[in-house]
Write a protein that holds these residues in place. Structure first.
Motif, PDB file in Angstrom:
ATOM      1  N   LYS A  18       0.482  -0.824   0.037  1.00 44.30           N
ATOM      2  CA  LYS A  18       0.154   0.112  -0.246  1.00 44.30           C
ATOM      3  C   LYS A  18       0.858   1.370  -0.158  1.00 44.30           C
ATOM      4  CE  LYS A  18      -3.787  -1.928   2.323  1.00 44.30           C
ATOM      5  NZ  LYS A  18      -5.030  -1.601   3.595  1.00 44.30           N
ATOM      6  N   GLU A  19       2.081   1.130   0.821  1.00 45.52           N
ATOM      7  CA  GLU A  19       2.911   2.459   1.087  1.00 45.52           C
ATOM      8  C   GLU A  19       3.294   2.946  -0.814  1.00 45.52           C
ATOM      9  OE1 GLU A  19       6.355   1.091   3.660  1.00 45.52           O
ATOM     10  OE2 GLU A  19       4.404   0.593   4.999  1.00 45.52           O
ATOM     11  N   HIS A  20       3.352   2.062  -1.883  1.00 43.53           N
ATOM     12  CA  HIS A  20       4.194   2.478  -3.231  1.00 43.53           C
ATOM     13  C   HIS A  20       2.496   2.748  -3.858  1.00 43.53           C
ATOM     14  CE1 HIS A  20       8.422   1.674  -1.330  1.00 43.53           C
ATOM     15  NE2 HIS A  20       7.523   0.060  -1.002  1.00 43.53           N
ATOM     16  N   ALA A  21       1.826   2.359  -3.445  1.00 45.75           N
ATOM     17  CA  ALA A  21       0.417   2.196  -4.283  1.00 45.75           C
ATOM     18  C   ALA A  21       0.500   0.933  -5.006  1.00 45.75           C
ATOM     19  CB  ALA A  21       0.521   3.438  -5.228  1.00 45.75           C
ATOM     20  N   ILE A  22       0.517  -0.421  -5.050  1.00 48.83           N
ATOM     21  CA  ILE A  22       0.973  -1.172  -5.920  1.00 48.83           C
ATOM     22  C   ILE A  22      -0.533  -2.583  -5.732  1.00 48.83           C
ATOM     23  CG2 ILE A  22       2.127  -3.346  -6.743  1.00 48.83           C
ATOM     24  CD1 ILE A  22       4.818  -2.090  -5.402  1.00 48.83           C
ATOM     25  N   LYS A  23      -1.763  -2.541  -6.648  1.00 48.07           N
ATOM     26  CA  LYS A  23      -2.566  -3.664  -5.986  1.00 48.07           C
ATOM     27  C   LYS A  23      -2.212  -4.419  -7.137  1.00 48.07           C
ATOM     28  CE  LYS A  23      -5.827   0.376  -5.645  1.00 48.07           C
ATOM     29  NZ  LYS A  23      -6.936   1.405  -6.706  1.00 48.07           N
ATOM     30  N   MET A  24      -2.247  -5.411  -6.359  1.00 48.45           N
ATOM     31  CA  MET A  24      -2.619  -6.994  -6.990  1.00 48.45           C
ATOM     32  C   MET A  24      -3.326  -8.231  -6.205  1.00 48.45           C
ATOM     33  SD  MET A  24       1.461  -8.968  -7.264  1.00 48.45           S
ATOM     34  CE  MET A  24       2.081  -7.614  -8.156  1.00 48.45           C
ATOM     35  N   GLY A  25      -3.726  -8.904  -6.866  1.00 51.77           N
ATOM     36  CA  GLY A  25      -4.270  -9.511  -5.907  1.00 51.77           C
ATOM     37  C   GLY A  25      -3.482 -10.905  -6.098  1.00 51.77           C
ATOM     38  N   ARG A  26      -3.246 -11.708  -4.561  1.00 48.83           N
ATOM     39  CA  ARG A  26      -3.209 -13.123  -4.280  1.00 48.83           C
ATOM     40  C   ARG A  26      -2.407 -13.897  -4.801  1.00 48.83           C
ATOM     41  NH1 ARG A  26      -6.685 -17.385  -1.668  1.00 48.83           N
ATOM     42  NH2 ARG A  26      -6.602 -18.173  -4.266  1.00 48.83           N
ATOM     43  N   ASP A  27      -3.406 -14.369  -5.879  1.00 45.24           N
ATOM     44  CA  ASP A  27      -2.663 -15.361  -7.035  1.00 45.24           C
ATOM     45  C   ASP A  27      -1.492 -14.735  -7.788  1.00 45.24           C
ATOM     46  OD1 ASP A  27      -4.653 -16.519  -6.388  1.00 45.24           O
ATOM     47  OD2 ASP A  27      -5.898 -16.706  -7.391  1.00 45.24           O
ATOM     48  N   LYS A  28      -1.610 -13.619  -8.300  1.00 41.42           N
ATOM     49  CA  LYS A  28      -0.564 -13.068  -8.707  1.00 41.42           C
ATOM     50  C   LYS A  28       0.018 -12.685  -8.295  1.00 41.42           C
ATOM     51  CE  LYS A  28       0.351 -10.911 -12.813  1.00 41.42           C
ATOM     52  NZ  LYS A  28      -0.120 -10.591 -14.041  1.00 41.42           N
ATOM     53  N   LEU A  29       0.344 -11.907  -6.990  1.00 38.05           N
ATOM     54  CA  LEU A  29       1.063 -12.438  -5.607  1.00 38.05           C
ATOM     55  C   LEU A  29       1.943 -13.584  -6.068  1.00 38.05           C
ATOM     56  CD1 LEU A  29       3.588 -10.545  -4.218  1.00 38.05           C
ATOM     57  CD2 LEU A  29       1.354 -11.349  -2.292  1.00 38.05           C
ATOM     58  N   TYR A  30       1.577 -14.154  -5.753  1.00 34.29           N
ATOM     59  CA  TYR A  30       2.177 -15.834  -6.044  1.00 34.29           C
ATOM     60  C   TYR A  30       2.551 -16.071  -6.730  1.00 34.29           C
ATOM     61  CZ  TYR A  30       0.962 -17.795  -1.293  1.00 34.29           C
ATOM     62  OH  TYR A  30       0.594 -17.370   0.467  1.00 34.29           O
ATOM     63  N   ASP A  31       2.533 -15.958  -8.169  1.00 33.10           N
ATOM     64  CA  ASP A  31       2.860 -16.673  -9.510  1.00 33.10           C
ATOM     65  C   ASP A  31       4.149 -15.267 -10.021  1.00 33.10           C
ATOM     66  OD1 ASP A  31       1.053 -17.898 -10.089  1.00 33.10           O
ATOM     67  OD2 ASP A  31       0.203 -16.484 -11.200  1.00 33.10           O
ATOM     68  N   LEU A  32       4.611 -13.837  -9.106  1.00 37.69           N
ATOM     69  CA  LEU A  32       4.910 -12.846  -8.526  1.00 37.69           C
ATOM     70  C   LEU A  32       6.425 -13.586  -8.246  1.00 37.69           C
ATOM     71  CD1 LEU A  32       6.824 -10.414  -9.951  1.00 37.69           C
ATOM     72  CD2 LEU A  32       5.706  -9.187  -7.730  1.00 37.69           C
ATOM     73  N   LEU A  33       6.988 -13.879  -6.583  1.00 34.49           N
ATOM     74  CA  LEU A  33       6.909 -14.868  -5.909  1.00 34.49           C
ATOM     75  C   LEU A  33       7.994 -16.266  -6.716  1.00 34.49           C
ATOM     76  CD1 LEU A  33       4.883 -14.353  -2.808  1.00 34.49           C
ATOM     77  CD2 LEU A  33       7.234 -13.381  -3.571  1.00 34.49           C
ATOM     78  N   ARG A  34       6.543 -16.997  -7.363  1.00 37.31           N
ATOM     79  CA  ARG A  34       7.180 -17.907  -8.341  1.00 37.31           C
ATOM     80  C   ARG A  34       8.130 -17.829  -8.787  1.00 37.31           C
ATOM     81  NH1 ARG A  34       2.658 -20.288  -8.665  1.00 37.31           N
ATOM     82  NH2 ARG A  34       2.430 -21.253  -6.700  1.00 37.31           N
ATOM     83  N   ALA A  35       8.066 -16.827  -9.506  1.00 41.59           N
ATOM     84  CA  ALA A  35       8.940 -16.345 -10.907  1.00 41.59           C
ATOM     85  C   ALA A  35      10.348 -16.259 -10.358  1.00 41.59           C
ATOM     86  CB  ALA A  35       8.523 -15.326 -11.428  1.00 41.59           C
ATOM     87  N   TYR A  36      10.548 -15.915  -9.182  1.00 39.60           N
ATOM     88  CA  TYR A  36      11.936 -15.131  -8.881  1.00 39.60           C
ATOM     89  C   TYR A  36      11.971 -16.440  -7.559  1.00 39.60           C
ATOM     90  CZ  TYR A  36      11.403 -10.906 -11.357  1.00 39.60           C
ATOM     91  OH  TYR A  36      11.307  -9.376 -12.450  1.00 39.60           O
ATOM     92  N   HIS A  37      11.442 -17.144  -7.684  1.00 37.36           N
ATOM     93  CA  HIS A  37      12.158 -18.703  -6.238  1.00 37.36           C
ATOM     94  C   HIS A  37      11.832 -17.865  -4.685  1.00 37.36           C
ATOM     95  CE1 HIS A  37      12.993 -20.551 -10.581  1.00 37.36           C
ATOM     96  NE2 HIS A  37      13.465 -19.572 -10.217  1.00 37.36           N
ATOM     97  N   LEU A  38      11.226 -17.248  -4.826  1.00 37.89           N
ATOM     98  CA  LEU A  38      10.818 -16.587  -3.632  1.00 37.89           C
ATOM     99  C   LEU A  38       9.843 -17.745  -2.380  1.00 37.89           C
ATOM    100  CD1 LEU A  38      10.992 -12.781  -4.685  1.00 37.89           C
ATOM    101  CD2 LEU A  38      13.164 -14.238  -3.211  1.00 37.89           C
ATOM    102  N   LEU A  39       9.081 -18.381  -3.550  1.00 34.98           N
ATOM    103  CA  LEU A  39       8.241 -19.340  -2.649  1.00 34.98           C
ATOM    104  C   LEU A  39       9.062 -19.662  -1.574  1.00 34.98           C
ATOM    105  CD1 LEU A  39       5.203 -19.671  -4.440  1.00 34.98           C
ATOM    106  CD2 LEU A  39       5.553 -18.895  -2.485  1.00 34.98           C
ATOM    107  N   PRO A  40       8.978 -20.226  -0.658  1.00 37.10           N
ATOM    108  CA  PRO A  40       9.129 -21.557   0.762  1.00 37.10           C
ATOM    109  C   PRO A  40       9.050 -22.722   0.032  1.00 37.10           C
ATOM    110  CG  PRO A  40       7.745 -20.582   1.619  1.00 37.10           C
ATOM    111  CD  PRO A  40       7.896 -19.591   0.576  1.00 37.10           C
ATOM    112  N   LYS A  41       9.987 -23.983   0.068  1.00 37.91           N
ATOM    113  CA  LYS A  41       9.628 -25.460  -0.265  1.00 37.91           C
ATOM    114  C   LYS A  41       8.670 -25.576   0.510  1.00 37.91           C
ATOM    115  CE  LYS A  41      13.585 -25.621  -2.940  1.00 37.91           C
ATOM    116  NZ  LYS A  41      15.193 -26.586  -3.289  1.00 37.91           N
ATOM    117  N   ARG A  42       8.044 -26.737  -0.148  1.00 33.56           N
ATOM    118  CA  ARG A  42       6.765 -26.816   1.120  1.00 33.56           C
ATOM    119  C   ARG A  42       7.617 -28.644   1.137  1.00 33.56           C
ATOM    120  NH1 ARG A  42       1.113 -27.374  -1.441  1.00 33.56           N
ATOM    121  NH2 ARG A  42       0.729 -27.809   0.196  1.00 33.56           N
ATOM    122  N   GLY A  43       7.071 -28.361   2.300  1.00 35.85           N
ATOM    123  CA  GLY A  43       8.041 -30.040   3.227  1.00 35.85           C
ATOM    124  C   GLY A  43       6.641 -31.146   2.927  1.00 35.85           C
TER     125      GLY A  43
END
Length: 99
Positions: free
Chosen positions: A2-27
């Motif tokens: 919100k501080e940077h005025a970025i509007k993004m849904g949950r799924d889009k955020l996860y896609d972005l994190l996944r693209a940069y390999h920032l999601l934790p690996k599931r056990g």
């Protein structure tokens, strides 16, 4: 965000994190009871290309482990290959406890 005025849904955020390999690996969700990469001899599939022409010619067997209230139990099944009839079962309750 919100501080940077970025509007993004949950799924889009996860896609972005996944693209940069920032999601934790599931056990693993449970205990693995099968280890196929062992060094013991593995028998070939003798009935893979076999034409089974009559009942009761091929039997199949399997061993599995089932979690119970007393720990782990072992279950062995033998079935007729073509008819899929259960021939024999065997079980042992409380075989071992993996805590």
């Amino acid at each position: 965000m919100k501080e940077h005025a970025i509007k993004m849904g949950r799924d889009k955020l996860y896609d972005l994190l996944r693209a940069y390999h920032l999601l934790p690996k599931r056990g693993r969700s449970g205990i693995r009871t099968t280890y196929s990469k062992h060094h013991f001899y593995k028998y070939p599939n003798l009935v893979k290309d076999m034409d089974v022409l009559r009942p009761n010619l091929v039997w199949c067997s399997d061993i599995t482990y089932i979690r119970t209230g007393n720990g782990w139990s072992y279950l062995s099944l033998i079935t007729a290959g073509v008819e899929h009839m259960l021939i024999l079962t065997s079980s042992w309750v409380g075989l071992f406890n993996l805590a």
